[in-house]
Each structure stands twice: as C-alpha cells, then as structure tokens.
Write a protein that holds these residues in place. Structure first.
Motif: not given
Length: 353
Positions: A192, A194-195, A235, A240-241, A244-245, A247-248, A266, A270
C-alpha cells in the motif's frame, strides 16, 4: 494444440510473481528442450554411431529430466529442477569440447551457459554455478594439453577465458539490473503506497496460504479485522492530510505490536487486517484487548482521540473461507453497533472492554 499449450505453460502457482513466473517459463522450456535434444542425441549415437554406452548415459539423463519435469509441474518446485537443468546443459557443453578434441568452434558455445544459468537461478546462485563451470572448463583444457594435439593451447585458453569473463560479466550485469527492476515492480504491486503495509491483493494471498497451511498441518490460526472509528468524520473535520497521517501512524503502531510471523495488511480505506498463525481464540482475544489499549493510549497528531473497532475469529481445519471471513466482518460491525472502541468475537460471542 491445447495439449501443447498446456505443456509449454508453466504451473499457475508462479503467476502472481513476475520474477518467479519468468524463471518458471524458462525452466519449463529448458526441461522440455533438454528432453528432446538428449533423446535425439541418444538415438543418433545408438543408431548412426553405434555408441551404446553413451546412448545409455543420455537416456538415463532423459529419465532424470523427466522426473524433474514431473516434480516441477506437480509440486511447483523451482530449485531442484533448475539445478538439474543447468547441470545437464553444462555437461552437454563440456562434452562438445571434449568430443571436438581442440577444435575452436565449440568454445564459442561456452557463452550459452551463463545465458542459460543466470535467468534460471538468479545472479547469486548462477554466479556460483558459473564459477564451477569455468573450473570444469579449465580442467578440460588441462586434460586436452596432455591428450590432444592442440596448436598454441595457451592462446586458445587465454581467448576462451577472456570470452568467459567478459561475456559472463555482461550477462551477470544485465540479469542483476533486470531482477532489481522486477523486484521493484513486485514490491510496488504488493504494498500500500500510503502506509507501506501489504495491500489487499497480498492479504488475499497470505490468507489463502495460511488456510492451506492450516488444512495441511491440522492447526488453527486467528484473524483480526480492525476499523478506525468515525474516520469519515476525521477526514471531514480535520482534512484528508490528517486522515492520511493517522493511517500511517496506526500502521506503524500495529507493526510494532505484531510478531514477525504475523501478516499485517491495509485491507481497504480505514480497515486493517492482521493474520495470526498458530494462534488460539483466547490468544487472539487477548491481543485484540492489548491493541485497543495501545490505540487508546497513543496520541495521534492533530486528533484528540482515535479509537478502533475489531472483529476477531479463529480458523480451524474444515472451516470455509467465505463463511469465516463473513463471520469476522459481522463481528466487526457488531462491535461498532455496540458502541465502538471494543472488539467482538465470531460465533455470536461478544466481548467488550
């Protein structure tokens, strides 16, 4: 024609990995080609040249290669059949040198070996095999100086070694860079972005592998499906930033709490999935409680409080994959209906923290 296509196609077990699939294609073709060449050579030696000893040796090699082909196609195993194929190819090339008794033309065919070995084994294993092959070539030259009438053997040895070193080096460099590129493509296709965790496709493969292992060894594994509570609200209100943070951060948090043997992915949006090999129902429930406590205690940036809901279940031999995963999903939504920030077990058993 359909039978020929099936014979030329490698086992579909390797279809998901581009690097292994390429090697499987080459190995499948090489084994078939070796069987055809060695059978033809055996018949030629037996009928035309009358050399029954050499013909029997070649037919024995054909029988061995047939066994390797069966093992490769039925068991989807690469390593053993690949070494057998490269060894047979090397032996054939060395035989051509010995049979030519100093003629220069067969030496040019020595470059066929690295062209064959590097795509089949990969850079590391093929380099070892190539060094053994070069040592065998030197031994053949030493034998030839004693038994053959060779004109200027030192020059012939020098030219041959230059060709082997330069040609092998170029093939090594090409195969090394090609394999690195394929590895990058493979990693990108399985993770993934993003993560950095495994993605949904890789999760499905890990789950299928764990189910097969469970059925084969008659043991159980557990699965945890985790969903961040009110993530849409995060969100919508924080952006959304920030989402995303979170989620990481959660991916990193889950990574630190899992065992090396566990599979973390993932699953989508979410949602995260955690495969727990050799883990009982009680152990999985205890881990779910620990994860909830860890998430509650963690301070995520720009968010006051982040919680999650978990669905937990255990897969044992004889269970059905679709039914099992549906029960996990239902347990997750049951935890959400009961107020979130908790876990629920499958089989209609619920446990709240």
């Amino acid at each position: 024609m359909p039978s020929l296509k099936r014979l030329l196609a490698p086992p579909q077990h390797f279809a998901q990995d581009p690097l292994l699939f390429h090697r499987a294609q080459l190995l499948n073709f090489s084994l078939l080609a070796l069987i055809a060449v060695m059978t033809t050579a055996a018949l030629f030696n037996l009928i035309v040249l009358g050399d029954s000893t050499l013909a029997r040796i070649q037919l024995a090699m054909v029988a061995t290669i047939l066994l390797a082909l069966w093992h490769f196609r039925r068991r989807a195993s690469l390593q053993g059949p690949a070494w057998l194929a490269s060894s047979c190819a090397g032996a054939m090339l060395l035989y051509l040198i010995i049979h030519a008794r100093g003629d220069s033309s067969p030496y040019l065919m020595l470059l066929l070996y690295p062209l064959f070995a590097y795509p089949l084994h990969g850079p590391r294993a093929a380099t070892l095999a190539y060094l053994v092959f070069v040592a065998a070539v030197l031994a053949v030259f030493a034998y030839g100086w004693v038994h053959w009438d060779v004109v200027n053997p030192a020059r012939k040895l020098f030219n041959t070694l230059v060709a082997l070193v330069v040609g092998g080096g170029i093939i090594y460099y090409y195969e090394h860079t090609r394999e690195e590129a394929l590895n990058r493509v493979r990693i990108l296709s399985m993770t993934d972005p993003l993560t950095g965790l495994w993605n949904r496709t890789m999760f499905d493969e890990m789950l299928a592998h764990e189910i097969a292992t469970t059925q084969r060894h008659q043991r159980c594994f557990s699965l945890i499906l985790l969903d961040i509570d009110h993530f849409k609200h995060i969100n919508d209100t924080l952006g959304h930033d920030v989402g995303d943070t979170i989620l990481r951060e959660l991916a990193q948090l889950l990574s630190t709490r899992r065992r090396a043997s566990d599979g973390l992915a993932r699953w989508g949006g979410e949602e995260f999935a955690l495969i727990l090999p050799d883990t009982s129902r009680q152990q999985a429930e205890q881990l779910a409680c620990d994860l909830l406590e860890t998430i509650r205690a963690h301070r995520f940036p720009h968010a006051e409080r982040v919680t999650a809901s978990l669905g937990v279940g255990t897969f044992c031999p004889g269970n059905d994959r679709a039914t099992f995963f549906r029960a996990i999903d239902q347990a997750l939504y049951r935890a959400k209906r009961q107020g979130r920030d908790r876990h629920a077990m499958t089989d209609d058993e619920q446990t709240a923290d």
